[in-house]
Design a protein around this motif. Structure first.
Motif: not given
Length: 802
Positions: A584-601
């Motif tokens: 039933s969710v509409g457009a623009g609804h956040v359903v998940a989040k991918v999380r990542a990091v990088d050891a560089d600078s």
């Protein structure tokens, strides 16, 4: 003989020694001795080493030597006992002629340090020369008509000795007619002649033979004789007579030939040929005088015909006779004394006797550099010589003894300012006009180690890429030493210190001769961002001098770490992110989040997210945020959408080349009731984390902004301090970074171009700054708290690229 035994009574020797000692003390260090002429080889003269205050043991090491003008082999010094002795036959008459004073001047020179002593050895005359007549027989022609008391001049004898040894007395052999006349007319000439006491009678005694004996005043006496052969003649009874018996004339030296000296005049009371006078030099005239002068036989004029030199002879004695033409001829006699007047015709003689070169630049003031001897053959003011030194040099001339000068150091030397001096010494006499002579000498200044090696600046900044090859050349230090030779030979070494648990020598090394700095191992920006150490430069002098320079090596980041996905929150399957999505969710609804990091600078740690196209080319109803990693719907879901959606999210950094990672997102489309039950089970555990995470996010945002502001301020201060400094360059250069800071809507970038050159590389210089922080997660990501408080805060770096 001075300072010797047996030459005089004991009391007299003691008195003479005291007088000589007093004269030595009053004569600026001059020592006087005396020795009789003709003394045998080895005759003791004096204990010269003792009298000069020198130790016997230092005579040979200090190069004790004796120099003398003229005959240097007459006297010698025994270096074993310091005694001055006679080495060769000394003939006073040969050495000094008729001079009243006769001395041998010795220069005693010792080195280390240089000292000069002046010793005078007086040569005493002995009666070793008998009186000598010019010939063994003298012929006289005397008219019998000569009245009693008539005078007939005779040539006296000469004695090469002086003083009492040359004081002559004359005796005439017994006879009836003649006696000796021995009166003194002038101190420069003694009158000697025969006085007729009884008239002659040619018929009774036509010839007379007499013996004239000369005896000197020496002990023992020496004698000389001449035979007088007298012929008694008839004729002339009046002999020519000169106006005076002695004439004195002054004559300047160097006059031209033909110059008139004097015009003589003699008169004769006779008449005719008996009064006609012929002038001539006497037969006993000296050959030297005869070669210098000429007399006109008719006029009586004496003229110069040779070179007149005051330095050769100061006076000439010319015996002249006037003979008439009578039969027999009669003669008159006179003497002309020609005194030569000195002119300034001799240039001073200048000679460097001893040189002590080169001169150390730390030599004390007053150090003797050279001994200079000056002389002038002229006399009086013409022979008085003064020496001057070219101005504006740190030396001066000091008059030491008579015509001797010492060249001494007058002010401090500095080889680094002036390494050598060209000195010109000028000797000028007191004549009018004065004559001068010059001599030059080059005085080299020897270096001492008084300058430490110096670097161009006290600190250098070097930038090196991480992951460099082992042994990579990263910089070259160079120090300059203004000294010379080994004092300027610079060697380099690393000043050891510890960085944590490791020594700095485990990271870098310095080549001792070239000053090249090498990285011994690959550097890791993530482990060590700044390596600060010191390099020491030491010269090879004694004692060695040195200085240090500080090197700041910034390790620049490279893109050597790929993005790393953070573990999914509860509900993941096999490492994939799994979420339930209500249909039933509409457009623009956040359903998940991918999380990542990088050891560089910096750029290397700036991540972007892309959704990979679905298999078969079907359009997915989901999309992913470019910089947030949030998966949201692009439209409302419907029944046509598959109940299970598999999404592939490509996570990529901004390095060159870019590194990537792939995240799998599993979405299950369910009815609203099922989604509500699933969310209610998770809401209890999430509620507490959301509240805590909100507070952490606030602190993180404040911290990131503070750090970013601090870095910008640091860069501005660094640029202001380094804008005019000499640029440095490492062997491993970075890429082209850009300034990036976080914002509320994601990220923004900024690059600043600078006009000032800050390096020696090609192309325009560019300085870039990047401050980066990943986006702040929402409250649903409760597992992000530990990552944001740890690794994410470290993603703030400074890069400067040349």
């Amino acid at each position: 003989m001075g300072f010797s035994r047996g030459s005089c009574p004991e009391a007299r020797c003691l008195l003479l020694s005291l007088l000589l000692l007093a004269a030595w003390e009053a004569g600026s260090g001059q020592v006087h001795y005396s020795v009789p002429e003709e003394a045998k080889h080895g005759t003791f003269v004096g204990r010269i080493a003792q009298d000069l205050g020198l130790e016997l043991a230092e005579l040979v090491p200090r190069l004790f030597r004796v120099a003398s003008k003229g005959r240097a082999d007459l006297l010698e010094v025994n270096l074993q006992n310091g005694i001055l002795f006679v080495n060769a036959r000394i003939d006073r008459e040969e050495l000094c002629g008729r001079s009243a004073e006769c001395s041998i001047h010795l220069e005693v020179i010792v080195d280390r340090p240089l000292q000069v002593f002046h010793v005078e050895v007086e040569v005493k005359d002995i009666n070793d020369n008998p009186p000598v007549f010019s010939s063994t027989q003298k012929n006289l022609f005397i008219a019998e008509s000569r009245p009693p008391d008539s005078r007939f001049p005779l040539e006296g004898a000469s004695d090469a000795d002086i003083g009492p040894n040359a004081m002559l007395t004359y005796r005439l052999s017994p006879n009836d007619y003649f006696s000796l006349e021995k009166s003194i007319v002038d101190e420069r000439i003694k009158r000697l002649g025969l006085i007729l006491r009884k008239p002659l009678d040619r018929e009774e005694a036509p010839e007379l033979f007499l013996v004239l004996m000369a005896t000197d005043g020496g002990k023992p006496e020496l004698t000389g004789t001449v035979q007088l052969f007298i012929t008694v003649m008839d004729a002339n009874d009046n002999a020519p007579a000169f106006d005076r018996t002695l004439y004195t004339v002054k004559l300047a030296e160097n006059v031209s030939n033909g110059t008139l000296v004097i015009k003589l005049n003699a008169s004769d009371l006779d008449e005719g040929l008996n009064a006609d006078i012929i002038y001539s030099f006497s037969t006993d005239i000296s050959p030297n005088v005869k070669s210098k002068f000429h007399i006109d036989p008719i006029t009586g004029e004496i003229m110069v015909k040779g070179y007149i030199d005051f330095e050769e002879s100061k006076s000439y004695e010319i015996p002249v006779e006037g003979i008439d033409k009578g039969q027999p001829p009669l003669s008159g006699h006179c003497t002309v004394i020609v005194e030569v007047v000195d002119t300034n015709d001799n240039v001073p003689d200048l000679e460097f006797k001893s040189l002590s070169l080169p001169v150390r630049e730390d030599a004390p003031l007053g150090t003797v550099i050279a001994l200079i001897s000056v002389s002038d053959r002229d006399s009086g003011a013409n022979g008085q010589v003064t020496c001057t030194l070219m101005p504006h040099v740190p030396f001066k001339l000091v008059s030491t003894f008579k015509n001797y000068y010492s060249l001494v150091l007058d002010s401090a030397l500095d080889r680094e300012s002036v390494s050598a001096y060209a000195l010109v010494v000028t000797a000028r006499d007191g004549g009018s006009p004065p004559l001068s002579a010059s001599a030059s000498v080059s005085v080299e200044v020897a270096d001492v180690n008084d300058n430490a090696p110096a670097f161009a600046q006290p600190e250098y900044t070097v930038f090196v890429k991480e992951n460099n090859a082992p042994g990579c050349h990263i910089f070259t230090v160079s120090a300059r030493d203004t000294d010379a030779q080994e004092n300027a030979l610079v060697s380099y070494s690393l000043v050891e210190r510890r960085l944590g648990e490791r020594a700095v020598s485990s990271y870098v090394s310095v080549h001792a001769e070239s000053g090249k700095v090498y990285a011994l191992q690959p550097l890791d920006h993530e482990e060590l961002e700044l390596l600060q150490f010191q390099v020491s430069a030491r010269d090879a002098g004694f004692p060695p001098l040195g200085s240090n320079v500080t090197l700041q090596v910034f390790v620049l980041d490279e893109n050597d770490n790929a993005p790393a996905l953070l573990p999914p929150r509860a509900g993941g399957v096999g490492g994939a992110l799994s979420e339930l999505v209500p249909r039933s969710v509409g457009a623009g609804h956040v359903v998940a989040k991918v999380r990542a990091v990088d050891a560089d600078s910096g750029y290397n740690a700036w991540l972007s997210y892309e959704l990979q196209p679905a298999a078969g080319g079907a359009r997915s109803p989901f999309r992913v945020g470019l910089y947030t990693g949030e998966v949201s719907t692009t439209r409302a879901l419907d029944e046509a959408d598959a109940p299970r959606q598999r999404l592939l999210v490509l996570v990529k950094d901004h390095g060159e080349p870019a590194l990537t990672a792939t995240a799998t997102v599993l979405l299950s489309l369910v009815e609203s009731g099922q989604a509500l039950k699933a969310s209610s089970r998770a809401s209890a555990g999430v509620a507490g984390a959301e509240a805590a995470l909100v507070d952490v996010n606030v602190y993180l945002i404040v911290a990131i902004c503070a750090v970013s502001s601090l870095l910008v301020l640091t860069l501005l201060l660094y640029t202001a301090l380094r804008c005019s400094a000499v640029p440095t360059e490492g062997a491993c250069g970075p890429g082209k970074p850009t300034l990036v800071c976080s914002s509320a809507v994601g990220s923004w970038s900024y690059s600043q171009q600078r006009r000032q050159r800050v390096c020696s590389g090609e192309g325009p210089p560019k300085t870039d700054l990047m401050a980066f922080s990943p986006s702040v997660p929402d409250s649903r990501d409760k597992d992000d708290q530990q990552h944001l408080s740890g690794d994410s805060l470290s993603k703030v770096s400074l890069q400067v690229r040349f």
